[in-house]
Write an enzyme that holds these catalytic residues in place. Structure first.
Site, mmCIF file in Angstrom:
data_model
loop_
_atom_site.group_PDB
_atom_site.id
_atom_site.type_symbol
_atom_site.label_atom_id
_atom_site.label_comp_id
_atom_site.label_asym_id
_atom_site.label_seq_id
_atom_site.Cartn_x
_atom_site.Cartn_y
_atom_site.Cartn_z
ATOM 1 N N CYS A 111 0.845 -1.192 0.000
ATOM 2 C CA CYS A 111 0.000 0.000 0.000
ATOM 3 C C CYS A 111 0.882 1.245 0.000
ATOM 4 O O CYS A 111 1.916 1.263 0.668
ATOM 5 C CB CYS A 111 -0.898 -0.026 1.243
ATOM 6 S SG CYS A 111 -1.994 1.386 1.408
ATOM 7 N N HIS A 155 -9.305 -3.614 -1.945
ATOM 8 C CA HIS A 155 -8.259 -2.907 -1.195
ATOM 9 C C HIS A 155 -8.602 -1.414 -1.106
ATOM 10 O O HIS A 155 -8.544 -0.824 -0.025
ATOM 11 C CB HIS A 155 -6.903 -3.117 -1.892
ATOM 12 C CG HIS A 155 -5.767 -2.386 -1.255
ATOM 13 N ND1 HIS A 155 -4.766 -3.038 -0.574
ATOM 14 C CD2 HIS A 155 -5.458 -1.063 -1.193
ATOM 15 C CE1 HIS A 155 -3.890 -2.144 -0.126
ATOM 16 N NE2 HIS A 155 -4.290 -0.941 -0.497
ATOM 17 N N GLU A 156 -8.948 -0.821 -2.238
ATOM 18 C CA GLU A 156 -9.252 0.617 -2.265
ATOM 19 C C GLU A 156 -10.562 0.927 -1.538
ATOM 20 O O GLU A 156 -10.648 1.921 -0.816
ATOM 21 C CB GLU A 156 -9.265 1.149 -3.701
ATOM 22 C CG GLU A 156 -7.931 1.055 -4.416
ATOM 23 C CD GLU A 156 -6.761 1.689 -3.667
ATOM 24 O OE1 GLU A 156 -6.956 2.668 -2.914
ATOM 25 O OE2 GLU A 156 -5.627 1.199 -3.828
ATOM 26 N N HIS A 159 -10.188 1.225 2.164
ATOM 27 C CA HIS A 159 -9.674 2.518 2.630
ATOM 28 C C HIS A 159 -10.816 3.460 3.006
ATOM 29 O O HIS A 159 -10.684 4.261 3.931
ATOM 30 C CB HIS A 159 -8.814 3.190 1.552
ATOM 31 C CG HIS A 159 -7.392 2.760 1.542
ATOM 32 N ND1 HIS A 159 -6.547 2.899 2.623
ATOM 33 C CD2 HIS A 159 -6.643 2.204 0.556
ATOM 34 C CE1 HIS A 159 -5.340 2.453 2.304
ATOM 35 N NE2 HIS A 159 -5.378 2.014 1.064
#
Length: 185
Positions: A111, A155-156, A159
Protein backbone atom coordinates in the site's frame (compact mmCIF):
# COMPACT_ATOMS: atom_id res chain seq x y z
CA UNK A 1 -3.51 18.58 -10.10
CA UNK A 2 -0.21 16.80 -9.70
CA UNK A 3 0.08 14.60 -6.62
CA UNK A 4 3.51 14.24 -5.06
CA UNK A 5 4.67 11.23 -3.05
CA UNK A 6 4.85 13.51 0.01
CA UNK A 7 1.11 14.27 -0.33
CA UNK A 8 0.30 10.67 0.63
CA UNK A 9 -0.39 10.17 4.32
CA UNK A 10 0.97 7.12 6.08
CA UNK A 11 -0.77 4.51 8.22
CA UNK A 12 0.20 6.26 11.46
CA UNK A 13 -1.81 9.36 10.46
CA UNK A 14 -5.17 9.50 12.29
CA UNK A 15 -7.16 10.34 9.13
CA UNK A 16 -6.26 7.02 7.45
CA UNK A 17 -8.55 5.21 9.93
CA UNK A 18 -11.49 7.57 9.43
CA UNK A 19 -14.59 6.77 7.42
CA UNK A 20 -14.86 8.68 4.14
CA UNK A 21 -17.99 10.66 3.27
CA UNK A 22 -20.18 10.09 0.22
CA UNK A 23 -19.56 12.53 -2.61
CA UNK A 24 -22.42 14.59 -3.99
CA UNK A 25 -23.43 14.02 -7.62
CA UNK A 26 -23.30 15.58 -10.13
CA UNK A 27 -19.58 15.69 -9.53
CA UNK A 28 -18.24 19.10 -8.57
CA UNK A 29 -15.25 20.44 -10.53
CA UNK A 30 -12.95 20.23 -7.49
CA UNK A 31 -13.87 16.56 -6.91
CA UNK A 32 -13.41 15.70 -10.59
CA UNK A 33 -10.02 17.44 -10.65
CA UNK A 34 -8.92 15.57 -7.52
CA UNK A 35 -10.06 12.22 -8.94
CA UNK A 36 -8.34 12.79 -12.28
CA UNK A 37 -5.18 13.87 -10.45
CA UNK A 38 -5.33 10.64 -8.44
CA UNK A 39 -5.70 8.58 -11.62
CA UNK A 40 -2.79 10.39 -13.26
CA UNK A 41 -0.66 9.76 -10.17
CA UNK A 42 -1.28 6.02 -10.44
CA UNK A 43 -0.49 6.08 -14.17
CA UNK A 44 2.70 8.08 -13.56
CA UNK A 45 3.79 5.77 -10.74
CA UNK A 46 4.27 2.85 -13.12
CA UNK A 47 6.03 4.89 -15.79
CA UNK A 48 9.74 4.13 -15.15
CA UNK A 49 10.97 7.56 -16.20
CA UNK A 50 8.31 9.61 -14.39
CA UNK A 51 8.37 7.52 -11.24
CA UNK A 52 12.15 7.90 -10.96
CA UNK A 53 12.11 11.64 -11.72
CA UNK A 54 9.36 12.31 -9.15
CA UNK A 55 10.31 9.65 -6.60
CA UNK A 56 6.97 7.81 -6.87
CA UNK A 57 6.23 4.40 -5.42
CA UNK A 58 4.51 2.10 -7.95
CA UNK A 59 0.75 1.71 -7.47
CA UNK A 60 -2.35 0.35 -9.14
CA UNK A 61 -4.80 2.34 -7.04
CA UNK A 62 -5.27 5.22 -4.63
CA UNK A 63 -8.14 6.54 -2.55
CA UNK A 64 -8.73 10.17 -1.52
CA UNK A 65 -8.26 9.37 2.17
CA UNK A 66 -4.64 8.53 1.37
CA UNK A 67 -4.28 12.23 0.55
CA UNK A 68 -5.98 13.17 3.81
CA UNK A 69 -9.29 13.90 2.07
CA UNK A 70 -12.25 12.02 3.54
CA UNK A 71 -14.24 11.58 0.33
CA UNK A 72 -15.34 8.34 -1.33
CA UNK A 73 -13.11 8.70 -4.38
CA UNK A 74 -10.97 5.87 -5.80
CA UNK A 75 -8.70 5.78 -8.85
CA UNK A 76 -7.44 2.50 -10.32
CA UNK A 77 -5.17 1.80 -13.27
CA UNK A 78 -4.05 -1.77 -13.90
CA UNK A 79 -1.75 -2.27 -16.87
CA UNK A 80 -1.87 -5.83 -18.23
CA UNK A 81 0.81 -5.15 -20.86
CA UNK A 82 -0.23 -6.51 -24.24
CA UNK A 83 -3.57 -7.60 -22.75
CA UNK A 84 -4.60 -3.97 -22.24
CA UNK A 85 -5.39 -1.72 -19.32
CA UNK A 86 -8.27 -1.36 -16.87
CA UNK A 87 -8.95 2.10 -15.47
CA UNK A 88 -11.61 3.50 -13.19
CA UNK A 89 -12.20 6.88 -11.55
CA UNK A 90 -14.86 5.87 -9.05
CA UNK A 91 -17.17 7.93 -6.88
CA UNK A 92 -18.98 6.28 -3.95
CA UNK A 93 -17.99 2.70 -4.86
CA UNK A 94 -19.60 -0.12 -2.92
CA UNK A 95 -19.59 -3.89 -3.17
CA UNK A 96 -23.10 -5.10 -4.01
CA UNK A 97 -22.32 -8.82 -4.26
CA UNK A 98 -19.41 -11.19 -3.92
CA UNK A 99 -18.40 -14.81 -4.27
CA UNK A 100 -18.14 -17.27 -1.40
CA UNK A 101 -14.69 -18.23 -2.71
CA UNK A 102 -11.75 -16.23 -1.45
CA UNK A 103 -8.61 -15.06 -3.23
CA UNK A 104 -5.25 -13.73 -2.14
CA UNK A 105 -1.96 -12.59 -3.56
CA UNK A 106 0.67 -15.28 -3.00
CA UNK A 107 3.28 -12.76 -1.81
CA UNK A 108 0.90 -10.50 0.13
CA UNK A 109 -0.30 -6.95 -0.50
CA UNK A 110 1.31 -3.54 -0.29
CA UNK A 111 0.00 0.00 0.00
CA UNK A 112 1.20 3.53 -0.74
CA UNK A 113 0.29 4.49 2.84
CA UNK A 114 2.25 1.63 4.41
CA UNK A 115 6.03 1.75 4.28
CA UNK A 116 6.73 -1.07 6.73
CA UNK A 117 6.60 -4.76 5.89
CA UNK A 118 3.41 -6.62 6.87
CA UNK A 119 3.86 -10.18 5.69
CA UNK A 120 0.99 -12.57 5.22
CA UNK A 121 -1.96 -13.51 3.07
CA UNK A 122 -4.81 -11.03 2.79
CA UNK A 123 -7.98 -13.00 2.13
CA UNK A 124 -10.52 -11.23 -0.05
CA UNK A 125 -13.42 -12.29 -2.27
CA UNK A 126 -12.39 -13.91 -5.56
CA UNK A 127 -15.22 -12.15 -7.43
CA UNK A 128 -17.10 -8.94 -6.68
CA UNK A 129 -19.70 -6.67 -8.22
CA UNK A 130 -19.09 -3.02 -7.44
CA UNK A 131 -21.59 -0.25 -8.05
CA UNK A 132 -20.21 3.28 -8.45
CA UNK A 133 -20.32 6.44 -10.50
CA UNK A 134 -17.41 6.37 -12.95
CA UNK A 135 -16.03 9.82 -13.76
CA UNK A 136 -14.29 8.50 -16.89
CA UNK A 137 -17.57 7.50 -18.54
CA UNK A 138 -19.72 9.97 -16.56
CA UNK A 139 -22.27 7.36 -15.59
CA UNK A 140 -23.32 4.94 -12.90
CA UNK A 141 -21.72 1.56 -13.57
CA UNK A 142 -21.58 -1.94 -12.19
CA UNK A 143 -18.16 -3.56 -12.39
CA UNK A 144 -17.93 -7.34 -12.39
CA UNK A 145 -14.38 -8.17 -11.37
CA UNK A 146 -12.46 -11.31 -10.53
CA UNK A 147 -8.98 -12.21 -9.38
CA UNK A 148 -6.44 -9.41 -9.23
CA UNK A 149 -8.88 -6.70 -10.32
CA UNK A 150 -11.33 -7.77 -7.58
CA UNK A 151 -8.54 -7.63 -4.99
CA UNK A 152 -7.50 -4.11 -6.07
CA UNK A 153 -11.10 -2.86 -5.90
CA UNK A 154 -11.58 -4.35 -2.42
CA UNK A 155 -8.26 -2.91 -1.20
CA UNK A 156 -9.25 0.62 -2.26
CA UNK A 157 -12.85 0.32 -1.02
CA UNK A 158 -11.49 -0.84 2.36
CA UNK A 159 -9.67 2.52 2.63
CA UNK A 160 -13.05 4.29 2.52
CA UNK A 161 -14.01 2.66 5.81
CA UNK A 162 -10.61 3.17 7.44
CA UNK A 163 -9.42 -0.39 6.95
CA UNK A 164 -5.87 -1.30 5.88
CA UNK A 165 -4.77 -4.51 4.18
CA UNK A 166 -2.81 -5.76 7.17
CA UNK A 167 -5.96 -5.66 9.31
CA UNK A 168 -7.00 -8.73 7.30
CA UNK A 169 -3.83 -10.76 8.03
CA UNK A 170 -4.24 -13.53 10.60
CA UNK A 171 -1.62 -12.58 13.19
CA UNK A 172 -1.49 -16.10 14.62
CA UNK A 173 -0.83 -17.68 11.19
CA UNK A 174 0.03 -14.96 8.63
CA UNK A 175 0.87 -17.32 5.77
CA UNK A 176 -2.01 -19.77 6.26
CA UNK A 177 -3.48 -21.09 3.05
CA UNK A 178 -6.98 -21.92 1.91
CA UNK A 179 -7.10 -24.83 -0.56
CA UNK A 180 -10.38 -23.49 -1.97
CA UNK A 181 -9.03 -19.97 -2.53
CA UNK A 182 -7.83 -18.51 -5.80
CA UNK A 183 -4.10 -17.86 -5.36
CA UNK A 184 -2.73 -15.07 -7.53
CA UNK A 185 0.99 -15.14 -8.32
Amino acid sequence: MQIKQTDIIMDNHPLIRQKSEKVQLPLQTEDRDLLMGMLQHVRDSIDPKLSQERGLRPAVGISAVQLGILKQLVAISIDYGEDGKTEFALVNPRIISHSAQHAYLKNGEGCLSVDTEHEGHVFRYARVKVKAYDALSDQEIIITAKGYEAIVLQHEIDHLSGKLFYDRIDTSDPWKEDPQALVIE
